[in-house]
Enzyme design. Sequence first.
Site, PDB file in Angstrom:
ATOM      1  N   CYS A 111       0.817  -1.219   0.000  1.00  0.00           N
ATOM      2  CA  CYS A 111       0.000   0.000   0.000  1.00  0.00           C
ATOM      3  C   CYS A 111       0.851   1.271   0.000  1.00  0.00           C
ATOM      4  O   CYS A 111       0.334   2.366  -0.237  1.00  0.00           O
ATOM      5  CB  CYS A 111      -0.950   0.004   1.192  1.00  0.00           C
ATOM      6  SG  CYS A 111      -1.980  -1.464   1.236  1.00  0.00           S
ATOM      7  N   HIS A 255      -2.917   7.006   2.880  1.00  0.00           N
ATOM      8  CA  HIS A 255      -3.438   5.719   2.395  1.00  0.00           C
ATOM      9  C   HIS A 255      -4.834   5.526   2.983  1.00  0.00           C
ATOM     10  O   HIS A 255      -5.071   5.773   4.164  1.00  0.00           O
ATOM     11  CB  HIS A 255      -2.498   4.599   2.840  1.00  0.00           C
ATOM     12  CG  HIS A 255      -3.045   3.240   2.547  1.00  0.00           C
ATOM     13  ND1 HIS A 255      -3.610   2.908   1.331  1.00  0.00           N
ATOM     14  CD2 HIS A 255      -3.130   2.112   3.323  1.00  0.00           C
ATOM     15  CE1 HIS A 255      -4.016   1.656   1.367  1.00  0.00           C
ATOM     16  NE2 HIS A 255      -3.742   1.152   2.562  1.00  0.00           N
ATOM     17  N   ASN A 285     -10.252   0.286   0.410  1.00  0.00           N
ATOM     18  CA  ASN A 285      -8.787   0.269   0.403  1.00  0.00           C
ATOM     19  C   ASN A 285      -8.325  -0.359  -0.917  1.00  0.00           C
ATOM     20  O   ASN A 285      -8.498  -1.552  -1.126  1.00  0.00           O
ATOM     21  CB  ASN A 285      -8.312  -0.546   1.615  1.00  0.00           C
ATOM     22  CG  ASN A 285      -6.800  -0.673   1.687  1.00  0.00           C
ATOM     23  OD1 ASN A 285      -6.093  -0.385   0.721  1.00  0.00           O
ATOM     24  ND2 ASN A 285      -6.313  -1.124   2.822  1.00  0.00           N
TER      25      ASN A 285
HETATM   26  O1  UT7 Z   1      -3.862  -1.452   3.649  1.00  0.00           O
HETATM   27  C1  UT7 Z   1      -3.202  -2.229   4.582  1.00  0.00           C
HETATM   28  C2  UT7 Z   1      -3.325  -1.671   5.922  1.00  0.00           C
HETATM   29  N1  UT7 Z   1      -4.495  -2.263   6.603  1.00  0.00           N
HETATM   30  C3  UT7 Z   1      -5.071  -1.611   7.591  1.00  0.00           C
HETATM   31  O2  UT7 Z   1      -4.696  -0.516   7.907  1.00  0.00           O
HETATM   32  C4  UT7 Z   1      -6.185  -2.311   8.350  1.00  0.00           C
HETATM   33  C5  UT7 Z   1      -5.991  -2.097   9.827  1.00  0.00           C
HETATM   34  N2  UT7 Z   1      -7.027  -2.771  10.663  1.00  0.00           N
HETATM   35  C6  UT7 Z   1      -8.294  -2.313  10.696  1.00  0.00           C
HETATM   36  O3  UT7 Z   1      -8.670  -1.382  10.013  1.00  0.00           O
HETATM   37  C7  UT7 Z   1      -9.228  -2.963  11.706  1.00  0.00           C
HETATM   38  O4  UT7 Z   1      -8.497  -3.747  12.607  1.00  0.00           O
HETATM   39  C8  UT7 Z   1     -10.344  -3.838  11.045  1.00  0.00           C
HETATM   40  C9  UT7 Z   1     -11.339  -2.962  10.307  1.00  0.00           C
HETATM   41  C10 UT7 Z   1      -9.722  -4.859  10.108  1.00  0.00           C
HETATM   42  C11 UT7 Z   1     -11.123  -4.582  12.148  1.00  0.00           C
HETATM   43  O5  UT7 Z   1     -11.694  -3.641  13.054  1.00  0.00           O
HETATM   44  P1  UT7 Z   1     -11.561  -3.841  14.622  1.00  0.00           P
HETATM   45  O6  UT7 Z   1     -12.260  -2.721  15.265  1.00  0.00           O
HETATM   46  O7  UT7 Z   1     -10.097  -4.036  14.933  1.00  0.00           O
HETATM   47  O8  UT7 Z   1     -12.398  -5.149  14.847  1.00  0.00           O
HETATM   48  P2  UT7 Z   1     -11.917  -6.512  15.544  1.00  0.00           P
HETATM   49  O9  UT7 Z   1     -11.006  -7.263  14.629  1.00  0.00           O
HETATM   50  O10 UT7 Z   1     -11.451  -6.211  16.938  1.00  0.00           O
HETATM   51  O11 UT7 Z   1     -13.269  -7.297  15.654  1.00  0.00           O
HETATM   52  C12 UT7 Z   1     -14.307  -6.902  16.571  1.00  0.00           C
HETATM   53  C13 UT7 Z   1     -15.470  -7.848  16.419  1.00  0.00           C
HETATM   54  C14 UT7 Z   1     -15.067  -9.327  16.451  1.00  0.00           C
HETATM   55  O12 UT7 Z   1     -16.106 -10.030  17.085  1.00  0.00           O
HETATM   56  P3  UT7 Z   1     -15.953 -10.492  18.614  1.00  0.00           P
HETATM   57  O13 UT7 Z   1     -14.726 -11.344  18.662  1.00  0.00           O
HETATM   58  O14 UT7 Z   1     -15.808  -9.223  19.396  1.00  0.00           O
HETATM   59  O15 UT7 Z   1     -17.233 -11.217  18.867  1.00  0.00           O
HETATM   60  C15 UT7 Z   1     -15.035  -9.709  15.005  1.00  0.00           C
HETATM   61  O16 UT7 Z   1     -15.282 -11.085  14.784  1.00  0.00           O
HETATM   62  O17 UT7 Z   1     -16.093  -7.639  15.160  1.00  0.00           O
HETATM   63  C16 UT7 Z   1     -16.185  -8.892  14.460  1.00  0.00           C
HETATM   64  N3  UT7 Z   1     -16.094  -8.615  13.031  1.00  0.00           N
HETATM   65  C17 UT7 Z   1     -17.145  -8.302  12.276  1.00  0.00           C
HETATM   66  N4  UT7 Z   1     -18.458  -8.182  12.576  1.00  0.00           N
HETATM   67  C18 UT7 Z   1     -19.286  -7.835  11.575  1.00  0.00           C
HETATM   68  C19 UT7 Z   1     -14.966  -8.591  12.254  1.00  0.00           C
HETATM   69  N5  UT7 Z   1     -15.294  -8.267  11.001  1.00  0.00           N
HETATM   70  C20 UT7 Z   1     -16.643  -8.084  10.983  1.00  0.00           C
HETATM   71  C21 UT7 Z   1     -17.560  -7.730   9.972  1.00  0.00           C
HETATM   72  N6  UT7 Z   1     -18.876  -7.620  10.324  1.00  0.00           N
HETATM   73  N7  UT7 Z   1     -17.192  -7.501   8.706  1.00  0.00           N
END
Ligand code: UT7
Length: 328
Positions: A111, A255, A285
């Site tokens: 990226c 980005h 993204n």
């Molecule tokens: O371009 C490369 C660089 N990439 C990035 O910069 C990405 C960086 N990371 C992020 O932007 C975030 O970490 C994400 C958007 C990928 C995830 O967001 P988060 O706030 O860190 O969510 P999380 O992984 O902590 O998940 C929270 C909850 C989980 O459920 P439990 O374990 O709390 O029950 C996940 O299973 O949300 C759940 N979850 C979803 N729920 C509904 C994860 N994805 C989804 C989804 N819909 N699509």
Amino acid sequence: MGINILGMGSYLPEKIMTNDDFAGFLDTNDEWIRTRTGINSRNMAGWEPVWLMGKNAALKAIEKAGISPEEIGLVIVSTVTSDFVTPSIASILQYELGIKNAAAFDLNAACSGFVYSVDTARRFLETDDNIKYALVVSAEAISRICDFTDRSTCILFGDGAAAVVLEKSDKMYSSFLNSDGSGARKLFAKNCQPAEIVKQNSDFDDGFADMPVHKLYQDGKEVYKFAVKALPTAFRAAAEKIGITSNEIDWFVPHQANVRIIETAAKNLGAPMDKFIVTLDHHGNTSSASIPLALNEAIENGTITRGQKLALVGFGAGLSYGSVILEY
Ligand code: UT7
């Protein structure tokens, strides 16, 4: 020596995928995606060739620059989703665009690829008097390597391409490129490796053996932590070289990964959010294409105007990061 952006263009595939479309086959919903990422929709390339998306963007950039393709002496394409292992998309574009005498190569800095490519092009322009104009293209079809059963990753990405024609200039310029390979396992898609054979020989076991081939894996939380630090670090490192502060920057073009990352970085830099160009709501993204897509949109809608100071800041797999500060 600095650079001038002579012309710019972009290309987005026609098909648009909304958050609701994902909710049709995944356990997710529009509200979760919007509030956790800021993304509403993204374009999807299907099997449209990445080189063709790049060509469409480059044609517009060359036309805007008002030059003949034959005057271009360097073609760099940043991509992580090339149609080919070899040849480079840059070589294909060199022929397809009617560029006669040019060095051409692809660059993979994930990226951060656009920032890396622009800075690489500037170094060529500075050191080779035979190169008058450089073409930098970022073209990506990340949807092609997404695992559409992984709701935490596939909802983030979109496809598209954007291109710039650059020339030498004495305008203000600074850059900073860096990489932290200790985070390589936090975000990757691997090429074909037979897991059984890799594991038979512990010398070759790289720890990726069991991961699926050609599918993007991301440790979202870890990459998030890296990103909120990398963005201000990359900006400050380039800014300090030329003694400029965030107050003097007219527009940050970061980005486009997650609006929460941009908000946190803005706070960290003490810069207001309304100085940040945000297009991830409708682009998602698009990896290395995300910065030039955002930049081109802001130029085309009149938000960014000539003479303004810009900070382009990228971060991504590698983990790579970097910034370019320039005057438009
Ligand atoms: O371009 C490369 C660089 N990439 C990035 O910069 C990405 C960086 N990371 C992020 O932007 C975030 O970490 C994400 C958007 C990928 C995830 O967001 P988060 O706030 O860190 O969510 P999380 O992984 O902590 O998940 C929270 C909850 C989980 O459920 P439990 O374990 O709390 O029950 C996940 O299973 O949300 C759940 N979850 C979803 N729920 C509904 C994860 N994805 C989804 C989804 N819909 N699509």
